[in-house]
Scaffold this active site. Sequence first.
Site, mmCIF file in Angstrom:
data_model
loop_
_atom_site.group_PDB
_atom_site.id
_atom_site.type_symbol
_atom_site.label_atom_id
_atom_site.label_comp_id
_atom_site.label_asym_id
_atom_site.label_seq_id
_atom_site.Cartn_x
_atom_site.Cartn_y
_atom_site.Cartn_z
ATOM 1 N N GLU A 108 -32.382 -25.501 9.660
ATOM 2 C CA GLU A 108 -31.371 -24.980 10.575
ATOM 3 C C GLU A 108 -30.831 -23.680 10.011
ATOM 4 O OE1 GLU A 108 -27.536 -25.974 10.352
ATOM 5 O OE2 GLU A 108 -26.973 -25.426 12.387
ATOM 6 N N ASP A 129 -30.210 -29.440 7.310
ATOM 7 C CA ASP A 129 -28.927 -29.002 7.853
ATOM 8 C C ASP A 129 -28.381 -27.835 7.025
ATOM 9 O OD1 ASP A 129 -26.418 -29.552 9.481
ATOM 10 O OD2 ASP A 129 -25.634 -29.739 7.440
ATOM 11 N N HIS A 186 -27.179 -21.870 4.231
ATOM 12 C CA HIS A 186 -26.171 -21.907 3.159
ATOM 13 C C HIS A 186 -26.749 -22.320 1.818
ATOM 14 C CE1 HIS A 186 -23.248 -21.087 6.255
ATOM 15 N NE2 HIS A 186 -23.970 -21.900 7.003
HETATM 16 C C1 QV4 Z 1 -11.328 -27.416 8.358
HETATM 17 C C2 QV4 Z 1 -11.042 -25.917 8.453
HETATM 18 C C3 QV4 Z 1 -11.614 -25.212 7.253
HETATM 19 C C4 QV4 Z 1 -10.989 -25.787 5.999
HETATM 20 C C5 QV4 Z 1 -11.322 -27.270 5.944
HETATM 21 C C6 QV4 Z 1 -10.658 -27.907 4.746
HETATM 22 O O1 QV4 Z 1 -11.686 -25.410 9.624
HETATM 23 O O2 QV4 Z 1 -11.327 -23.805 7.328
HETATM 24 O O3 QV4 Z 1 -11.504 -25.130 4.850
HETATM 25 O O4 QV4 Z 1 -10.876 -27.954 7.138
HETATM 26 O O5 QV4 Z 1 -11.292 -29.163 4.533
HETATM 27 C C7 QV4 Z 1 -15.260 -30.208 10.488
HETATM 28 C C8 QV4 Z 1 -14.117 -29.579 11.266
HETATM 29 C C9 QV4 Z 1 -13.600 -28.344 10.531
HETATM 30 C C10 QV4 Z 1 -13.148 -28.764 9.141
HETATM 31 C C11 QV4 Z 1 -14.330 -29.429 8.416
HETATM 32 C C12 QV4 Z 1 -13.855 -30.065 7.115
HETATM 33 O O6 QV4 Z 1 -14.584 -29.205 12.546
HETATM 34 O O7 QV4 Z 1 -12.485 -27.789 11.245
HETATM 35 O O8 QV4 Z 1 -12.745 -27.568 8.413
HETATM 36 O O9 QV4 Z 1 -14.864 -30.507 9.172
HETATM 37 O O10 QV4 Z 1 -14.140 -29.192 6.108
HETATM 38 C C13 QV4 Z 1 -20.281 -29.980 11.942
HETATM 39 C C14 QV4 Z 1 -19.218 -29.388 12.877
HETATM 40 C C15 QV4 Z 1 -18.073 -28.790 12.106
HETATM 41 C C16 QV4 Z 1 -17.525 -29.832 11.144
HETATM 42 C C17 QV4 Z 1 -18.664 -30.176 10.170
HETATM 43 C C18 QV4 Z 1 -18.223 -31.120 9.072
HETATM 44 O O11 QV4 Z 1 -19.818 -28.381 13.673
HETATM 45 O O12 QV4 Z 1 -17.039 -28.419 13.024
HETATM 46 O O13 QV4 Z 1 -16.390 -29.308 10.443
HETATM 47 O O14 QV4 Z 1 -19.713 -30.799 10.919
HETATM 48 O O15 QV4 Z 1 -17.696 -32.288 9.610
HETATM 49 C C19 QV4 Z 1 -22.559 -22.489 11.022
HETATM 50 C C20 QV4 Z 1 -23.609 -22.985 10.033
HETATM 51 C C21 QV4 Z 1 -24.471 -24.072 10.615
HETATM 52 C C22 QV4 Z 1 -23.609 -25.188 11.216
HETATM 53 C C23 QV4 Z 1 -22.697 -24.544 12.272
HETATM 54 C C24 QV4 Z 1 -21.806 -25.584 12.931
HETATM 55 O O16 QV4 Z 1 -24.431 -21.918 9.611
HETATM 56 O O17 QV4 Z 1 -25.313 -24.631 9.610
HETATM 57 O O18 QV4 Z 1 -21.872 -23.567 11.656
HETATM 58 N N1 QV4 Z 1 -24.436 -26.252 11.799
HETATM 59 C C25 QV4 Z 1 -24.705 -27.442 10.970
HETATM 60 C C26 QV4 Z 1 -24.662 -28.706 11.813
HETATM 61 C C27 QV4 Z 1 -23.219 -28.949 12.261
HETATM 62 C C28 QV4 Z 1 -22.358 -29.264 11.039
HETATM 63 C C29 QV4 Z 1 -22.756 -28.505 9.849
HETATM 64 C C30 QV4 Z 1 -23.791 -27.630 9.835
HETATM 65 C C31 QV4 Z 1 -22.084 -28.869 8.575
HETATM 66 O O19 QV4 Z 1 -25.497 -28.563 12.931
HETATM 67 O O20 QV4 Z 1 -23.139 -30.023 13.194
HETATM 68 O O21 QV4 Z 1 -20.985 -28.914 11.339
HETATM 69 O O22 QV4 Z 1 -22.873 -29.910 8.031
HETATM 70 O O23 QV4 Z 1 -23.169 -21.703 11.989
HETATM 71 CA CA CA Z 2 -24.381 -23.702 -0.292
#
Ligand code: QV4
Ligand code: CA
Length: 515
Positions: free
Chosen positions: A248, A212, A216
């Site tokens: 990913e 995942d 990053h």
């Molecule tokens: C919020 C604010 C931030 C703030 C933070 C403070 O937006 O600006 O700094 O609070 O804590 C969730 C919420 C998001 C929240 C965050 C908590 O949606 O609003 O930030 O939690 O920090 C999934 C979801 C995200 C989710 C995350 C963690 O998609 O919305 O965030 O899980 O729960 C990029 C990357 C790629 C990523 C993609 C989504 O390059 O790697 O974005 N894809 C993978 C997974 C995806 C997952 C993550 C990465 C993180 O497939 O499902 O994100 O593990 O393109």
């Molecule tokens: Ca990192």
Amino acid sequence: MKFLLLLSALGLCWAQWDPNTRPGRTVIVHLFEWRWADIALECERYLAPRGFGGVQISPPNENVIINDPLRPWWERYQPISYKLCTRSGNEDEFRDMVKRCNDVGVHIYVDAVINHMCGNGVSAGTRSTCGSFFNPGARDFPSVPYSAWDFNDHKCRTASGDIENYNDAYQVRDCRLVGLLDLALEKDYVRSTVAEYMNRLIDIGVAGFRIDAAKHMWPGDMKAVLDKLRHLNTTWFPAETKPFIYQEVIDLGGESIKSSEYFDNGFVTEFKYGAKLGTVLRKWSGERMAYLKNWGEGWGFMPSNRALVFVDNHDNQRGHGAGGASILTFWDSRLYKMGVAFMLAHPYGFTRVMSSFHWPRYFVNGKDINDWMGPPNDDGVIKEVTINPDTTCGNGWVCEHRWRQIRNMVTFRNVADGQPFANWWDNGSNQVAFGRGNKGFIVFNNDEWPLSAYLQTGLPAGTYCDVISGDKIDNKCTGMKIYVSADGNAHFSISNSAEDPFIAIHEESKLENLH
Ligand code: QV4
Ligand code: CA
């Protein structure tokens, strides 16, 4: 074999690029948010008999419990520890799933969330799926353990501490992705701790990992972790087998970070694939299926032997991640089946099929404000996957992998494995056809008028069952029949208003000549 021995002697064993599926099994399915007990049952009752090679599971490690919004699916991407207990099940259930699936030749691929821990905004005292205490503010995760020394706060150079500019490779690796506490993977302690978690899963019997948020992590830091991984469990895998790695990395072009930086570690997700295929099938931007003649590297995609491909994934089926509006999902079922069939028929890449749950989309200003909704549940407890008499799933599970058109194309891909792309035909618009050597042939009509054509299939003469409109059962076709003559030609007729405007035939759908 000697060549292989040489490779492995040189430590160049290709295994991390070998999907580790059983021979003749070429497709994995993402059973998103399924419980381990249900995955074990699905391996035995469906995935093994239907020739699926493996299952990508949701992250199995302890995650934060988020109640606002209420238990979002994405809470599982906020680790608290590497204890194997989540809403999908506990360690015993995990072990049972891996054993039962491996015993029937369906392998397990773990979604490894190793770039970060939970969000910076999560307050201390928040509960987690295994009851572990943690304090994000103090960077204190005693159940691992991780402390402030193990995070990148000191390394990130942005004011917020979050990634602010995706064109700065340093920020993308060393700062927080949407506020998620970023692990210091340059430190041997962190690398060893992550590797220990992955090795525990390898010893239990998993076949590989989705990494995942790989974009990053520095490729070198990730390689340092992968070099600490043990070989797979010889109960189910040959000695010296390395875990299959697919990373990913969202690279649609135009950013500082490129997929190719990660090729030495393993496969990489090719997000251009689903984005472009959706655009073509929707006929947006002047695209048409006739242009798919050079699909694959010809469209600027990464080399096929590094590409993990999919039509949609758990992020972009709900507007997260990349791909945008062109992404086809189960919501667009007619075009979706065409897209998945095209992917499974075409030789490019290693294929993953999505299997989703329903949620009540609710669009406000073009955005689904329910995109966070988690799996079907009873007061937080994930619902079991029930199977209806017609083999579809109940309880809110979509089970795309059980749709006849999709599961039959998994068989098509298995039958055509290793066969060259051949006999391309198109009408210059959206009627196309192609074969796989002398093993399979598929025809699509995505134009607004009927298709009627004699086409060279490359197949031996005989009567074939179309595996899209039906099945071959007891040497009879429940759907359409296609008659291939001695010269390999056959006539295809596809109405543009057909439920599924495409036909697929292959060696195993040929009727036996009973004299
Ligand atoms: C919020 C604010 C931030 C703030 C933070 C403070 O937006 O600006 O700094 O609070 O804590 C969730 C919420 C998001 C929240 C965050 C908590 O949606 O609003 O930030 O939690 O920090 C999934 C979801 C995200 C989710 C995350 C963690 O998609 O919305 O965030 O899980 O729960 C990029 C990357 C790629 C990523 C993609 C989504 O390059 O790697 O974005 N894809 C993978 C997974 C995806 C997952 C993550 C990465 C993180 O497939 O499902 O994100 O593990 O393109
Ligand atoms: Ca990192």
